[in-house]
Design an enzyme around this catalytic site. Structure first.
Site: not given
Ligand code: ACO
Length: 363
Positions: A246, A305
């Protein structure tokens, strides 16, 4: 020049705070855990839009107007012709959204939230050769989405799981799609234009397009003992492991845990922890271990996700639709950011540094 605008502050916002070092997300003063524990799509959308629309919106009026807007928007499903239905669901959804009028008011905002909920179930059913199901404006947005998808009333657990998902991903600082929404808003083009830009940014695999590939990865791995060799091969090819890493989080993405808890709850309601979740946890452990070895200097952890994929799969949604479901939740954040930008921001127009050749005399 900061490649990818990493660490560049480009907006002030009251909407959400992403603390990447502590792994904490706050949405309008409420921590993610509290928001998910006691929330619904409608309550979260009201919280996000509070004070940003031309008139006051409370949860009851937003819920009523969303139901009415779903019923009204259903007539636009007729525009889904063969050309649109040949597209992946996210592109088909964008094509239908692009037909809606632009503007800045709450009618436009509510229509966009309703449209994302109505268009995906209709597109999926039409692509499967089935008839779309008309909305029921008396239901909550999550209950109606599940009903329009399957044609049967959803269970309470399914409604709660979808609500938990839509709330969890409703807003997240200045991510790529939200930034796109704010850039368009800053030109005063209108909320429909902002949402179209945002959905176009969202569909990329480095942003909201990752959960479909997470399912492909799990299916190709097949069994826990294959995880390490499969993942090592993928990294050796230069692939990125979907659902990990991320830009902001240097620790585990707090949304991953919120969604994992929602998958567990949904699984428990149907009689225990399914093998799929146990398998996915084994793949996750192997991936984290390998990423630590592969990139010791970069903290790469599980992102939202990975468990998005498992939750939406457990709700019976096809992987090709996952980005559209993400858009159904994030549209509330995109709209709130667009309105916030419009209220206080200037035209967003940064500079570039020219590194091309010097001017030449014309031949
Ligand atoms: N797998 C393997 N390596 C990775 C991964 C990953 N998932 N993520 C980052 N890296 C590596 C990069 O290759 C890079 O290595 P390098 O310095 O040798 O080139 C290094 O870690 C730093 O990566 P960056 O691309 O600079 O990090 P950035 O902040 O730009 O990327 C991103 C963030 C795009 C999410 C990245 O981690 C990624 O591609 N993840 C996989 C896709 C994914 O899961 N996307 C969903 C994100 S969540 C969301 O948007 C809702």
């Amino acid at each position: 020049m900061k490649n990818g605008l990493e660490d560049v502050v480009a907006a002030e916002t009251q909407l959400s705070d992403v603390d990447g070092e502590a792994g904490r997300l706050i949405i309008r003063g409420v921590s993610l855990d509290d928001l998910v524990a006691d929330s619904s799509y409608e309550r979260t959308a009201t919280l996000l839009l509070d004070g940003l629309m031309p008139e006051a919106l409370d949860e009851a009026s937003l819920t009523r107007r969303l139901g009415e807007a779903r019923a009204d928007i259903f007539r636009h499903v007729e525009a889904a012709d063969a050309t649109i239905l040949a597209l992946p669901p996210v592109d088909a959804m964008r094509a239908l959204l692009a037909r809606l009028p632009d503007g800045e008011g709450s009618d436009v905002a509510i229509r966009l939230m309703a449209a994302s909920a109505v268009f995906l179930p209709a597109i999926l059913r039409l692509q499967q050769g089935r008839t779309p199901i008309a909305p029921d404006q008396e239901l909550s947005q999550s209950a109606d989405i599940m009903r329009m998808l399957n044609g049967t009333p959803p269970s309470g657990e399914q409604i709660s799981a979808l609500d938990a998902y839509l709330v969890t991903i409703s807003d997240h600082g200045l991510n790529a799609s939200t930034f796109a929404s704010r850039v368009i808003a800053s030109t005063q083009a209108g909320l429909t234009s902002s949402v179209l830009a945002a959905i176009s940014a969202l569909k990329g695999p480095l942003h909201g397009g990752a959960p479909g590939p997470v399912i492909e990865m799990l299916d190709e791995i097949g069994a826990p003992e294959n995880a390490r060799p499969w993942l090592e091969k993928a990294l050796a090819r230069g692939d990125r492991l979907m659902g990990f890493g991320h830009r902001i989080y240097r620790v585990r993405d707090p949304r991953a845990d919120a969604l994992k808890a929602a998958v567990r709850k949904l699984a428990a309601a149907s009689g225990g922890l399914p093998g799929r979740l146990v398998f996915a946890e084994a793949v996750e452990r192997a991936a984290l271990e390998i990423l630590r070895e592969h990139k010791p200097d970069r903290a790469l952890d599980t992102n939202v996700e990975f468990y998005t994929a498992l939750l939406l799969e457990a709700l019976g949604l096809p992987p090709a639709s996952f980005t559209c479901v993400f858009a159904m939740g994030r549209v509330a954040g995109w709209l709130a950011h667009a309105r916030e930008q419009l209220a206080g921001g200037k035209l967003i127009r940064p500079q570039s540094v020219y590194v091309g050749p010097e001017a030449r005399a014309a031949a």
